[in-house]
Write a protein that holds these residues in place. Structure first.
Motif, PDB file in Angstrom:
ATOM      1  N   GLY A 100       1.006  -8.292  -0.296  1.00 41.47           N
ATOM      2  CA  GLY A 100       0.422  -7.278   0.568  1.00 41.47           C
ATOM      3  C   GLY A 100       1.484  -6.486   1.312  1.00 41.47           C
ATOM      4  N   LYS A 101       1.080  -5.338   1.748  1.00 39.57           N
ATOM      5  CA  LYS A 101       2.001  -4.394   2.371  1.00 39.57           C
ATOM      6  C   LYS A 101       2.648  -4.944   3.641  1.00 39.57           C
ATOM      7  N   SER A 102       1.875  -5.542   4.515  1.00 38.56           N
ATOM      8  CA  SER A 102       2.424  -5.984   5.799  1.00 38.56           C
ATOM      9  C   SER A 102       3.490  -7.063   5.632  1.00 38.56           C
ATOM     10  N   LEU A 103       3.273  -8.009   4.722  1.00 43.94           N
ATOM     11  CA  LEU A 103       4.269  -9.057   4.505  1.00 43.94           C
ATOM     12  C   LEU A 103       5.545  -8.475   3.903  1.00 43.94           C
ATOM     13  N   ILE A 104       5.400  -7.590   2.935  1.00 45.44           N
ATOM     14  CA  ILE A 104       6.566  -6.954   2.319  1.00 45.44           C
ATOM     15  C   ILE A 104       7.370  -6.208   3.379  1.00 45.44           C
ATOM     16  N   GLU A 105       6.687  -5.490   4.249  1.00 43.04           N
ATOM     17  CA  GLU A 105       7.380  -4.730   5.293  1.00 43.04           C
ATOM     18  C   GLU A 105       8.036  -5.635   6.328  1.00 43.04           C
ATOM     19  N   GLU A 106       7.523  -6.851   6.496  1.00 46.75           N
ATOM     20  CA  GLU A 106       8.109  -7.789   7.442  1.00 46.75           C
ATOM     21  C   GLU A 106       9.367  -8.465   6.900  1.00 46.75           C
ATOM     22  N   ILE A 107       9.424  -8.708   5.599  1.00 47.06           N
ATOM     23  CA  ILE A 107      10.534  -9.494   5.064  1.00 47.06           C
ATOM     24  C   ILE A 107      11.630  -8.661   4.409  1.00 47.06           C
ATOM     25  N   LEU A 108      11.353  -7.393   4.127  1.00 47.57           N
ATOM     26  CA  LEU A 108      12.352  -6.548   3.480  1.00 47.57           C
ATOM     27  C   LEU A 108      12.785  -5.412   4.400  1.00 47.57           C
ATOM     28  N   PHE A 109      13.998  -4.978   4.221  1.00 45.87           N
ATOM     29  CA  PHE A 109      14.496  -3.815   4.944  1.00 45.87           C
ATOM     30  C   PHE A 109      13.912  -2.551   4.319  1.00 45.87           C
ATOM     31  N   ASN A 110      13.861  -1.480   5.106  1.00 47.96           N
ATOM     32  CA  ASN A 110      13.315  -0.218   4.607  1.00 47.96           C
ATOM     33  C   ASN A 110      14.034   0.272   3.358  1.00 47.96           C
ATOM     34  N   HIS A 111      15.355   0.142   3.326  1.00 44.81           N
ATOM     35  CA  HIS A 111      16.091   0.618   2.148  1.00 44.81           C
ATOM     36  C   HIS A 111      15.765  -0.224   0.914  1.00 44.81           C
ATOM     37  N   GLU A 112      15.456  -1.492   1.097  1.00 45.12           N
ATOM     38  CA  GLU A 112      15.062  -2.340  -0.032  1.00 45.12           C
ATOM     39  C   GLU A 112      13.677  -1.931  -0.556  1.00 45.12           C
ATOM     40  N   ILE A 113      12.775  -1.636   0.362  1.00 49.69           N
ATOM     41  CA  ILE A 113      11.440  -1.186  -0.026  1.00 49.69           C
ATOM     42  C   ILE A 113      11.541   0.138  -0.773  1.00 49.69           C
ATOM     43  N   GLN A 114      12.410   1.017  -0.307  1.00 49.76           N
ATOM     44  CA  GLN A 114      12.593   2.303  -0.972  1.00 49.76           C
ATOM     45  C   GLN A 114      13.154   2.116  -2.384  1.00 49.76           C
ATOM     46  N   GLN A 115      14.080   1.180  -2.556  1.00 48.31           N
ATOM     47  CA  GLN A 115      14.622   0.898  -3.886  1.00 48.31           C
ATOM     48  C   GLN A 115      13.531   0.387  -4.825  1.00 48.31           C
ATOM     49  N   ILE A 116      12.690  -0.489  -4.315  1.00 46.64           N
ATOM     50  CA  ILE A 116      11.580  -1.012  -5.116  1.00 46.64           C
ATOM     51  C   ILE A 116      10.641   0.122  -5.501  1.00 46.64           C
ATOM     52  N   LYS A 117      10.328   0.964  -4.546  1.00 44.38           N
ATOM     53  CA  LYS A 117       9.447   2.099  -4.809  1.00 44.38           C
ATOM     54  C   LYS A 117      10.027   2.986  -5.908  1.00 44.38           C
ATOM     55  N   GLU A 118      11.306   3.270  -5.828  1.00 42.68           N
ATOM     56  CA  GLU A 118      11.953   4.118  -6.836  1.00 42.68           C
ATOM     57  C   GLU A 118      11.918   3.462  -8.216  1.00 42.68           C
ATOM     58  N   LEU A 119      12.130   2.158  -8.272  1.00 38.16           N
ATOM     59  CA  LEU A 119      12.042   1.444  -9.553  1.00 38.16           C
ATOM     60  C   LEU A 119      10.635   1.523 -10.143  1.00 38.16           C
ATOM     61  N   LEU A 120       9.632   1.332  -9.301  1.00 37.96           N
ATOM     62  CA  LEU A 120       8.258   1.376  -9.783  1.00 37.96           C
ATOM     63  C   LEU A 120       7.854   2.791 -10.184  1.00 37.96           C
ATOM     64  N   ILE A 121       8.370   3.786  -9.487  1.00 35.25           N
ATOM     65  CA  ILE A 121       8.114   5.178  -9.879  1.00 35.25           C
ATOM     66  C   ILE A 121       8.697   5.433 -11.258  1.00 35.25           C
ATOM     67  N   ASP A 122       9.933   5.000 -11.468  1.00 28.19           N
ATOM     68  CA  ASP A 122      10.556   5.166 -12.788  1.00 28.19           C
ATOM     69  C   ASP A 122       9.763   4.444 -13.871  1.00 28.19           C
TER      70      ASP A 122
END
Length: 81
Positions: A12-34
């Protein structure tokens, strides 16, 4: 990518946002977009994994992923199989 996507879906979104840094979340987002932009035929191993990307896009509120998938003809054809 499959494992990462599964973690997003089940955590879920809230747990991911609690355990990862914003730049890590952005990297994941970019990978999933690709990954969502790739045209992976159903007979390839990664196609079934790609089918679950819509869940991550919705859970994380990443509209870009939903938009890309909705325009990916191979993805849409795989959904109908």
């Amino acid at each position: 990518m499959f494992w990462l996507n599964e973690k997003l879906i089940h955590s879920g979104k809230s747990l991911i946002e609690e355990i990862l840094f914003n730049h890590e979340i952005q990297q994941i987002k970019e990978l999933l977009i690709d990954w969502s932009a790739q045209e992976i035929p159903l007979d390839e191993d990664y196609s079934l994994n790609q089918l679950s990307l819509i869940q991550s896009g919705i859970i994380m509120q990443w509209q870009e992923i939903v938009n890309i998938l909705s325009n990916n003809e191979v993805y849409l054809n795989n959904l109908s199989c």
